[in-house]
Design an enzyme around this catalytic site. Structure first.
Site, PDB file in Angstrom:
ATOM      1  N   GLY A 147       0.827  -1.119   0.043  1.00 57.05           N
ATOM      2  CA  GLY A 147      -0.079   0.066  -0.008  1.00 57.05           C
ATOM      3  C   GLY A 147       0.900   1.183   0.046  1.00 57.05           C
ATOM      4  O   GLY A 147       0.396   2.001  -0.709  1.00 57.05           O
ATOM      5  N   ALA A 148       1.891   1.146   0.955  1.00 49.67           N
ATOM      6  CA  ALA A 148       2.869   2.379   0.976  1.00 49.67           C
ATOM      7  C   ALA A 148       4.047   2.045   1.797  1.00 49.67           C
ATOM      8  O   ALA A 148       4.251   0.868   2.425  1.00 49.67           O
ATOM      9  CB  ALA A 148       1.942   3.690   1.761  1.00 49.67           C
ATOM     10  N   GLU A 184       1.158   6.366   7.390  1.00 45.32           N
ATOM     11  CA  GLU A 184       2.507   6.591   6.817  1.00 45.32           C
ATOM     12  C   GLU A 184       3.249   8.060   7.502  1.00 45.32           C
ATOM     13  O   GLU A 184       4.377   7.895   8.111  1.00 45.32           O
ATOM     14  CB  GLU A 184       2.747   6.940   5.267  1.00 45.32           C
ATOM     15  CG  GLU A 184       2.256   5.774   4.735  1.00 45.32           C
ATOM     16  CD  GLU A 184       2.928   4.354   5.139  1.00 45.32           C
ATOM     17  OE1 GLU A 184       3.959   4.446   5.321  1.00 45.32           O
ATOM     18  OE2 GLU A 184       1.763   3.331   5.158  1.00 45.32           O
ATOM     19  N   GLU A 206       3.866  -1.039  13.295  1.00 50.04           N
ATOM     20  CA  GLU A 206       2.433  -1.067  12.698  1.00 50.04           C
ATOM     21  C   GLU A 206       1.120  -0.901  13.598  1.00 50.04           C
ATOM     22  O   GLU A 206       0.301  -0.450  13.151  1.00 50.04           O
ATOM     23  CB  GLU A 206       2.708  -2.230  11.884  1.00 50.04           C
ATOM     24  CG  GLU A 206       3.716  -2.430  10.690  1.00 50.04           C
ATOM     25  CD  GLU A 206       3.814  -1.485  10.071  1.00 50.04           C
ATOM     26  OE1 GLU A 206       2.793  -0.603   9.678  1.00 50.04           O
ATOM     27  OE2 GLU A 206       4.814  -1.301   9.133  1.00 50.04           O
TER      28      GLU A 206
HETATM   29 ZN   LIG Z   1       2.769   0.747   8.477  1.00 48.05          ZN
END
Ligand SMILES: [Zn+2]
Length: 773
Positions: A147-148, A184, A206
């Protein structure tokens, strides 16, 4: 004619920096990096830090020199050579933020710039620590596996995670872009400034970044009503964590494959949910003080679980004055306040029961007059109390559960920590019903023994608004979980959903409908035609008034839009004639306008999916797919193409996905998943994976998110013994070749549970529908 243009971009997490330059490639070895890049004049070069100078070399090449970085881990180093354009703005503290995209997509960058500037200011304030670099770039990469990636000062994104196109991006696309940017940006502090010592604690990166999405979006974009979406983050974690094949949040990981496997729902989702539970327990203020303390104390360094618990128990900062167990602070957050030094051991003791133990507890409540008997056990889906293995799977599991509950007699929230297997509570007054886990903030499932569920169900039927909206969502969630664990019968859960046509809270309504829809797809896929038909009638009969109320527009609040998308999709999936008609009409108007007509974005996917059912429509969509410059639109078209009933069309999509030109490699896993969801494509997708395993391994790393998605996406919906056997044999052959992944066990357990669910509940569902349609 299209021209091929090339971009160079790095993506190092977790263990790839060593492939680009010699280094001690582990998160604990932080260093300052000085980077120089040679490029042609038609390109630009970007890296973590701003460029200080450019030197012209013989032969026309240019050499960019970048400022030395702050002290950081190798996996955060990044550089890009490209020909992108950008838009820029400046934060309140003077940091330049730029959004980069390929020139044809430049006009989709403006929403991202607004969001990043707003969130950036929020984080600097909330963490009370300024972002230490002079600039921050966010770059949309045209083909990006995940995703990023939060590289310090140079965040890379998949285009659909950063770009917003008002013509084709829907409400849920907007929610997604906002969420990924928030995630992010949070990493710039959680992960980049303070890094976990080793990958076993990747949740410290995370889980936190996922949790900060909630805190930051609630504060900056209240209109997105993000806390209702956050419940799904936890439900997703619970789905994985209630299997025996789950793992603890902190888990040993040594090889690159094992390290990649740590990037899963346990690290991200469960991590975020236990932080949310802890915040609810500590209070918002105390939690914020604790994380400021943690980020300050470990800046430019590394931390482990215990360091976090230490900071959260004791929010004195270094340099603060302490006396008599109180902490006098000069920091912005605690200025003019005195905070009590909590007992270190209590938080640590509690939280390690959530991070070092796998699984989720079930709290069983029994009310006897004013007495409450409480009991905790490990919640297991698919293993019933009467099964011989149940007892052994319960051994040694014990959580410290910060319980909350409310009663029908008042609005007050009561609290109690359950630290033992059983406990008794005296209620302040007699009550008709009790609801545990207020606002679904806790990470546990609740079962009400005796008449507990009946009282709650009758309250929902009489007046559901007596219960808080998030409590209603929690009840719907828990009741179906208890069915999967064999603790409640399916008819009880279905009884609870009977109030739904009157539900005015859209997230709650969508949650309930989601379960019924899931059963419909399960029956349809297995070709159990009588139940499929009856479920369809049931859904259309009770939800028709609500479906008919939906307009084919983009009006209303975020949840109006999400409800509209979900209800109209359901109606068209169920072949509801007015829905199909309207979608077909819009599709042909769109086609006649050569794709120029603007269709409301929240119904776009539905219109395309109905259009894709004819060969002409399907071919036209494929053509448009190749031409569209909007990732949001392409995703919708690709989904629509994957719903075709023609196997040769589905096979063509797989072929295009393998080529990686028209359909990019980044979209291949989602494509296979979508085809596998289609009853006409489920075996096609599965056979493809079996027959092309070696090819897939050449394209993607074994432990990567993509490979795990391909495996579970093409198998975990199976629900027959023959399919289970096929999958088992395939996994055994892979193990014999030396490939082993945790996902194998997760998939096998999931299929076994599906089989068991059908054995136990199919007849109940069948007879309940006969009485209720
Ligand atoms: Zn992350």
């Amino acid at each position: 004619m299209s021209i091929l243009r090339v971009i160079a971009v790095t993506d190092f997490e977790p263990t790839q920096a060593r492939m680009a330059f010699p280094c001690f490639d582990e998160p604990l070895f932080k260093a300052n990096f000085s980077i120089k890049i040679r490029r042609e004049s038609k390109h630009i070069a970007l890296s973590n830090m701003p460029k200080v100078k450019t030197i012209e070399l013989e032969g026309g090449l240019l050499e960019d020199h970048f400022e030395a970085t702050v002290k950081m881990s190798t996996y955060l180093v990044a550089y890009i050579v490209c020909d992108f354009n950008s838009v820029s703005g400046t934060t309140s503290s003077g940091v330049k933020v730029s959004i980069y995209a390929s020139p044809d997509k430049w006009n989709q960058t403006h929403y991202a710039l607004d969001v990043s500037l707003k969130l950036f200011d929020f984080y600097e304030n909330y963490f009370d620590i300024n972002y230490p670099l002079p600039k921050l770039d966010l770059v949309a990469i045209p083909d990006f596996e995940t995703g990023a990636m939060e590289n310090w000062g140079l965040i890379t994104y998949r285009e659909t995670s950063l770009l917003f196109d008002p013509k084709t991006s829907s409400a849920s696309d907007k929610l997604w872009v906002t969420k990924v940017i928030a995630h992010e940006l949070a990493h710039q502090w959680f992960g980049n400034l303070v890094t976990m010592e080793w990958w076993n604690d990747i949740w410290l990166n995370e889980g936190f970044a996922t949790y900060m999405e909630l805190i930051s979006i609630n504060a900056t974009y209240p209109e997105l009503q993000f806390d209702d979406s956050f419940l799904n983050v936890c439900f997703e974690a619970i789905a994985k964590d209630s299997l025996n094949s789950s793992r603890p949040i902190s888990n040993p990981a040594e090889t690159p494959t094992q390290i990649q496997e740590m990037f899963d729902a346990v690290s991200y989702n469960k991590g975020a949910c236990i932080l949310n539970m802890l915040k609810d327990f500590l209070s918002e203020k105390k939690f914020q003080e604790g994380i400021i303390h943690y980020l300050r104390k470990f800046s430019y360094r590394n931390a482990k679980n215990d360091d976090l618990w230490g900071s959260l128990s004791n929010s004195c900062l270094e340099g603060d004055f302490t006396s008599d167990g109180f902490c006098y602070s000069n920091s912005k957050m605690t200025s003019n306040t005195v905070s009590f030094l909590g007992k270190n051991t209590e938080i640590k003791e509690m939280m390690t029961t959530w991070t070092l133990q796998k699984g989720i507890p079930l709290v069983v409540v029994k009310q006897e007059g004013r007495s409450l008997r409480l009991h905790q056990e490990r919640f297991l889906k698919g293993v019933f109390r009467e099964d011989p293995e149940w007892r052994a799977l319960q051994e040694r599991y014990l959580w410290h559960i910060p319980l909350t509950y409310s009663m029908n007699s008042s609005n007050a929230i009561h609290r109690h920590i359950l630290k033992s297997k059983t406990d008794t509570l005296e209620l302040p007054e007699k009550t008709n019903w009790l609801k545990f886990n207020v606002d679904s903030n806790g990470y546990y499932i609740v079962h009400y023994e005796g008449h507990g569920w009946d009282h709650l169900i009758s309250q929902l039927n009489q007046n559901h608004t007596f219960l808080r909206p998030k409590d209603r969502i929690g009840l719907i969630h828990d009741v179906f979980q208890l069915v999967s664990a064999g603790i409640l019968t399916l008819d009880k859960a279905l009884e609870l959903t009977r109030y739904l046509p009157r539900e005015t809270n859209y997230p709650a309504l969508l949650k309930g409908l989601g379960h019924l829809e899931l059963f419909y797809h399960m029956m349809y896929r297995r070709n159990i035609s009588d139940v499929t038909e009856n479920l369809k009638h049931y859904l259309l009969r009770y939800f028709k008034p609500m479906i008919d109320k939906q307009s084919w527009s983009d009006q209303g609040s975020i949840w109006d839009k999400l409800l509209r998308s979900a209800l109209l999709k359901l109606a068209c999936d169920l072949n509801h004639p007015p829905c199909i008609q309207k979608a077909a009409e819009l599709f042909s108007q769109w086609k006649e306008s050569s794709g120029k007509l603007n269709i409301p974005t929240d119904v776009l996917k539905i219109v395309y999916s109905v259009g894709a059912q004819t060969t002409g429509g399907w071919n036209y969509l494929l053509e448009q797919y190749g031409q569209s410059v909007s990732g949001a639109e392409k995703n919708k078209i690709l989904y629509a193409l994957s719903t075709s009933k023609h196997q040769e069309k589905l096979a063509k999509l797989i072929k295009l996905g393998m080529e990686g030109k028209v359909i990019k490699t980044q979209d291949f896993a989602a494509l296979l998943h979508a085809i596998a969801r289609n009853p006409m494509g489920q075996h096609l997708a599965w056979n493809f994976v079996r027959e092309n395993w070696t090819y897939l391994l050449k394209k993607f790393d074994l432990g990567s998110f993509v490979m795990r998605m391909i495996i579970s996406g093409t198998t975990s919906h199976f629900s027959s013994k023959d399919e289970l056997q096929e999958v088992k044999l395939f996994f055994e052959s892979l193990k014999a070749q030396g490939s082993h992944l945790d996902i194998f066990q997760i998939v096998l357990e999931t299929i076994t549970n599906n089989i068991k669910w059908l054995e136990k509940n199919l007849n109940t569902l069948r007879s309940w529908l006969l009485v209720n349609i």
